[in-house]
Design an enzyme around this catalytic site. Structure first.
Site, short mmCIF file in Angstrom:
data_model
loop_
_atom_site.label_atom_id
_atom_site.label_comp_id
_atom_site.label_asym_id
_atom_site.label_seq_id
_atom_site.Cartn_x
_atom_site.Cartn_y
_atom_site.Cartn_z
CB CYS A 153 -0.98 -0.05 1.16
SG CYS A 153 -2.45 0.91 0.81
CG HIS A 169 -3.30 -2.91 4.32
ND1 HIS A 169 -2.40 -2.33 5.17
CD2 HIS A 169 -3.79 -1.92 3.55
CE1 HIS A 169 -2.35 -1.03 4.95
NE2 HIS A 169 -3.19 -0.74 3.98
CD GLU A 175 -0.55 -4.99 6.61
OE1 GLU A 175 -0.47 -5.57 5.51
OE2 GLU A 175 -0.94 -3.82 6.73
N1 GLN Z 1 -3.65 6.42 0.84
C1 GLN Z 1 -2.38 6.17 1.44
C2 GLN Z 1 -1.27 6.92 0.75
O1 GLN Z 1 -1.48 7.55 -0.22
C3 GLN Z 1 -2.06 4.69 1.44
C4 GLN Z 1 -3.05 3.95 2.29
C5 GLN Z 1 -2.53 2.72 2.91
O2 GLN Z 1 -1.32 2.48 3.03
N2 GLN Z 1 -3.44 1.94 3.40
O3 GLN Z 1 -0.17 6.87 1.20
#
Ligand code: GLN
Length: 190
Positions: free
Chosen positions: A77, A170, A172
């Protein structure tokens, strides 16, 4: 096996738990010297602008970049955003080591967060329960980059470029250990 988890902000504790369940030793990385002797690194989800800002403050950008160029590194992410070469804006500090273009917050407000069963052939027949939280998507991949996972509409949410792994969701936050196992096998095979 000693695996670091970047511990500036975000979901680093959950990654550590998964790695330990699989028998790996974990190290929380906050300073350049924490990278010494690591076999691999996970950059967790969280807020990529915050992670970037703190990485600059702690003098971590160059050491992390050098580490990721040489060792297995997995971004989830926000971590995926941090690894990408191109995120369409240049004000935000990133490592820029993985040849992918990433679009932040790609799902907009209505579907801020969602969960799907994602086919990931690399992990076998059983799909992976993928949790997306204000997730990015990968809008383009370089020649050396393999697409590992796509949504039904074709949008790319998991990719690998040699020793670099990126997932938009995610892993994890689920009970499934297969992606962490896969990352450990990338480290072993090196
Ligand atoms: N929206 C977040 C970003 O731009 C990422 C979100 C996340 O890691 N769950 O960094």
């Amino acid at each position: 096996m000693k695996v670091g988890v970047l511990a500036l902000q975000g979901a680093f504790i959950e990654h550590e738990k998964k790695l330990r369940q699989l028998g790996a030793e974990t190290v929380e990385v906050r300073l350049p010297r924490d990278l010494d002797g690591l076999d691999g690194l996970i950059i967790p989800g969280g807020e990529s602008t915050t992670i970037g800002k703190l990485a600059v403050e702690f003098g971590l950008i160059e050491p992390l970049r050098t580490f990721a160029q040489q060792h297995p590194t997995w971004g989830t992410c926000a971590g995926l955003i941090f690894l990408a070469k191109d995120i369409g804006i240049d004000r935000q500090p990133i490592l820029g080591v993985m040849d992918i273009t990433v679009n932040r917050n790609a799902f907009g407000r209505q579907v801020d967060s969602f969960e799907i069963d994602l086919p990931l052939a690399r992990l076998g027949d059983m799909p992976f329960h993928a949790i997306f939280i204000r997730a990015p998507i990968i809008t383009a991949v370089g020649k050396q980059v393999e697409t590992l996972g796509q949504l039904d509409d074709g949008r790319i949410v998991a990719a690998q470029s040699g020793h670099l792994l990126g997932t938009a969701f995610h892993p994890e936050l689920t009970n499934d250990l297969r992606l962490h196992q896969y990352f450990l096998s990338m480290i072993k095979d090196r």
